[in-house]
Motif scaffolding. Sequence first.
Motif, PDB file in Angstrom:
ATOM      1  N   SER A 106       0.840  -1.209   0.000  1.00 50.47           N
ATOM      2  CA  SER A 106       0.000   0.000   0.000  1.00 50.47           C
ATOM      3  C   SER A 106       0.865   1.244   0.000  1.00 50.47           C
ATOM      4  O   SER A 106       1.959   1.259   0.549  1.00 50.47           O
ATOM      5  CB  SER A 106      -0.920   0.007   1.210  1.00 50.47           C
ATOM      6  N   THR A 107       0.351   2.269  -0.619  1.00 49.81           N
ATOM      7  CA  THR A 107       1.102   3.515  -0.720  1.00 49.81           C
ATOM      8  C   THR A 107       0.617   4.523   0.306  1.00 49.81           C
ATOM      9  O   THR A 107      -0.343   4.274   1.025  1.00 49.81           O
ATOM     10  CB  THR A 107       0.899   4.147  -2.108  1.00 49.81           C
ATOM     11  N   ARG A 108       1.270   5.638   0.353  1.00 52.47           N
ATOM     12  CA  ARG A 108       0.801   6.733   1.189  1.00 52.47           C
ATOM     13  C   ARG A 108       0.472   7.928   0.300  1.00 52.47           C
ATOM     14  O   ARG A 108       0.857   9.054   0.561  1.00 52.47           O
ATOM     15  CB  ARG A 108       1.860   7.120   2.223  1.00 52.47           C
ATOM     16  N   LEU A 138       0.382  12.025   4.263  1.00 48.97           N
ATOM     17  CA  LEU A 138       0.158  11.506   2.910  1.00 48.97           C
ATOM     18  C   LEU A 138       0.779  12.425   1.866  1.00 48.97           C
ATOM     19  O   LEU A 138       0.941  13.620   2.083  1.00 48.97           O
ATOM     20  CB  LEU A 138      -1.345  11.397   2.655  1.00 48.97           C
ATOM     21  N   ARG A 163      -1.927   3.179  -7.472  1.00 50.06           N
ATOM     22  CA  ARG A 163      -2.457   2.548  -6.264  1.00 50.06           C
ATOM     23  C   ARG A 163      -2.515   3.543  -5.114  1.00 50.06           C
ATOM     24  O   ARG A 163      -1.958   3.285  -4.043  1.00 50.06           O
ATOM     25  CB  ARG A 163      -1.588   1.350  -5.858  1.00 50.06           C
ATOM     26  N   ARG A 165      -4.092   5.566  -1.991  1.00 51.94           N
ATOM     27  CA  ARG A 165      -5.052   5.206  -0.947  1.00 51.94           C
ATOM     28  C   ARG A 165      -6.380   5.865  -1.222  1.00 51.94           C
ATOM     29  O   ARG A 165      -7.426   5.349  -0.885  1.00 51.94           O
ATOM     30  CB  ARG A 165      -4.544   5.767   0.373  1.00 51.94           C
ATOM     31  N   GLY A 195      -9.695   1.049  -2.622  1.00 53.48           N
ATOM     32  CA  GLY A 195      -9.425   2.488  -2.609  1.00 53.48           C
ATOM     33  C   GLY A 195     -10.593   3.269  -2.047  1.00 53.48           C
ATOM     34  O   GLY A 195     -11.687   2.756  -1.864  1.00 53.48           O
ATOM     35  N   ARG A 196     -10.319   4.509  -1.787  1.00 53.96           N
ATOM     36  CA  ARG A 196     -11.330   5.374  -1.212  1.00 53.96           C
ATOM     37  C   ARG A 196     -11.533   6.537  -2.168  1.00 53.96           C
ATOM     38  O   ARG A 196     -10.579   7.178  -2.565  1.00 53.96           O
ATOM     39  CB  ARG A 196     -10.778   5.882   0.121  1.00 53.96           C
TER      40      ARG A 196
ATOM     41  N   PRO B  41      -5.176   6.432   8.132  1.00 51.33           N
ATOM     42  CA  PRO B  41      -5.817   5.938   6.911  1.00 51.33           C
ATOM     43  C   PRO B  41      -5.845   4.415   6.918  1.00 51.33           C
ATOM     44  O   PRO B  41      -4.854   3.789   7.283  1.00 51.33           O
ATOM     45  CB  PRO B  41      -4.902   6.434   5.795  1.00 51.33           C
ATOM     46  N   ALA B  43      -5.719   0.800   5.347  1.00 60.70           N
ATOM     47  CA  ALA B  43      -5.045   0.206   4.200  1.00 60.70           C
ATOM     48  C   ALA B  43      -6.078  -0.451   3.291  1.00 60.70           C
ATOM     49  O   ALA B  43      -7.072  -0.990   3.763  1.00 60.70           O
ATOM     50  CB  ALA B  43      -4.028  -0.811   4.665  1.00 60.70           C
ATOM     51  N   PRO B  44      -5.844  -0.355   1.989  1.00 58.36           N
ATOM     52  CA  PRO B  44      -6.757  -0.994   1.038  1.00 58.36           C
ATOM     53  C   PRO B  44      -6.816  -2.492   1.304  1.00 58.36           C
ATOM     54  O   PRO B  44      -5.795  -3.116   1.579  1.00 58.36           O
ATOM     55  CB  PRO B  44      -6.086  -0.721  -0.305  1.00 58.36           C
TER      56      PRO B  44
END
Lengths: 384, 384
Positions: A106-108, A138, A163, A165, A195-196, B41, B43-44
């Motif tokens: 997961s990324t930030r 983030l 990818r 978040r 994802g959001r 946040p 995580a996906p």
Amino acid sequence: MEDPPPTPATPATPATPAFPGTSAPPAAPAGPAAPAGLTAPAAPTGSAATLHDVAREAGVSIATASRALNGSARNVRAENVARVRAAAAKLDYEPHLSAQAIAKGSTRTVALVVRDVADPYFSTIAAGVTQAATEAGLIVTMAVADGSPERELEIVRTLRGQRPRIIIVTGSRIEGTTTRDALIEELTQYRTAGGRVVLISQRDLPFGTVTIDDRGGSAALARALLARGYRRFAVFHAAPSLRTSRDRHEGFLSGLDGSGAPAPLAFETGFTRDGGHEAARRLVGRGMGDVEAVFAVNDVMAIGAMTAFREAGLIPGRDIGVAGFDDIAPAVDVLPALTSVAVPLREAGLTAMRLALSTDDPTAHHPLPAQVTLRSSTPHRPTP
Amino acid sequence: MEDPPPTPATPATPATPAFPGTSAPPAAPAGPAAPAGLTAPAAPTGSAATLHDVAREAGVSIATASRALNGSARNVRAENVARVRAAAAKLDYEPHLSAQAIAKGSTRTVALVVRDVADPYFSTIAAGVTQAATEAGLIVTMAVADGSPERELEIVRTLRGQRPRIIIVTGSRIEGTTTRDALIEELTQYRTAGGRVVLISQRDLPFGTVTIDDRGGSAALARALLARGYRRFAVFHAAPSLRTSRDRHEGFLSGLDGSGAPAPLAFETGFTRDGGHEAARRLVGRGMGDVEAVFAVNDVMAIGAMTAFREAGLIPGRDIGVAGFDDIAPAVDVLPALTSVAVPLREAGLTAMRLALSTDDPTAHHPLPAQVTLRSSTPHRPTP
DNA sequence: CAAACTGCGGAATACGTTTTCCCATGGCGT
DNA sequence: ACGCCATGGGAAAACGTATTCCGCAGTTTG
């Protein structure tokens, strides 16, 4: 009711910073840049220190180095931590975010797509988003859709490759196109992948949404103008396919409801300063009738209208009331100062991030109030 | 004068779009957002299709799939390409950018650090950068330094972790701090690691730099005002540690050089609208003397000054000439229209990217001309 | 005093790509 | 016929990091 240091509650300050100079002779600056190759970026050649290097330098394993620097669940002996830290500092090590992303899964990153950064409307929203993102640790990546639905779709698509978040999109305003459907599909896809997504100023879509209360603001403005004694209005609006314009127009009408005021004249024109100018000329041209005030669906239109009135020999604020929407910075500098309704743009950006970060219903809609601000372009009318 | 669809060459258009509405009753919009957890946040959870999936779906190996989708040097049989493409489409596959970055050893990212996105000055630059980046197929990530040198340093540091191809920083204006030195060190480090750095509106630093010709523009303005018959000036400027202000001030003086005009009065004040307003009041308060025109080092100051003059019973453009700098959008809407000097902000962003992408000397300096724009706030003086 | 447990280091694996290397096939020239 | 080259597929090795799992002390427990 505002956070003290960071967020200016009202974006009222019209400051316009600027900058240092040149190294060329002042009189003869070079032309507008030789068109250097704009397509083929060179790949970086040298290389940065890697975790491996740090580990070797510190005399520990990669695992230990990783744990020491990012403090995982596991502990590392204090001595080793110190050595790793020292090694990292010495080598100017900075963890490779992509590698981390891939390792952690997961990324930030939060991806922000706006319609046009240069537009104060969107850049203010972007500022809010960026601020909230920074507070949450983030990174924000930004893409500009330029008002093209296709471009917007394409952006969201490639964005998924990042990818992120979170994806926040503001500026989409296409109605019922197939492109629009594709966009929704794409975003849904993204969300089911974990994802959001949050939309700003969008409506009736199955995503988290923060909206600005255009209708309510216009209605309140109408009531405020009634209270100041105005009864006969003209409305300068844009094409009804432009949702904002339509909402503000309808809101204004609904604010008039039940007051007994006659139905306003309506002039359709461009959503720009020149549009307002043109509409005002038309109004003057056909004879003002007994119109006491005009409501333009945004400030630049209102300002253009004021200029047109003045050119026709009418003094805004005396001979004709003028009100706008948005409360842009120059509204207060223009003569007379422009009555408008302030929209909490930065707040919208902040709220969007909050919505994205919250664990609540990911499709919640969150309306933000707009605030009418009366100024001298609509003085009290003398009671007859 | 309005942008057709996409990229306005000149940021001259003062359009201020806006947006749709709310889903709540217009009269009672919800409060300013329940303060949802702003730090953690999630995580996906779900997962997106991977190249592996595509390969399996298409019945080929991962290598073939990769080659088919990104077309490497190697060829793939047409039939297989088709199958892979179909599989990718079916699975909604989007390549994982981080994985690509790590495999290829380079990203397609340009990192932009600005001082404040909400400020039209910087957001216009950002627009230019973004546009050029998009044209070159690059993704831009943005960080806001908020005027803090420490923050700026920290940003550049963590930015290195992104391994962007390019770092562009605009807004740094700290003079000779140790923080500044650290920043230079950091950027140098980045460059030796293969990165490309470009500064905007910075001077005398060993990096690629695009500057805006503040001095030259001010000098040209001074000459233009002389040509219109003005000889006795006052200058409203900010603290000299503010490089921009100093450059514009000095440029103006140099433009007067040799004209025989007396040395202008100088008023130090804030770099804001209110600063201009205050300085004008001071000038009026001490008696205007024989001052014929004032030059404020930016437009908002000039606009503030105009208001102050008017409040004191002086009509700008008739009793006193007023000129500013920046040529912000409202300059033309204000009364009288403000004489100013236009700075090619968007162009600066574009040029910065070009510089970064070009293969030339990575430390080249590139000055951009500023253009004086005469308007009715400084009419011709009647020749006596 | 043996057994279980704790604390911590390291080897190895995983993440999703690209790319190198090897291999099979088939067409061609001699 | 035989070797050669061109074509293209696949296995495997990177890339830089996080993390699981194993093992080795040293320490507590029964």
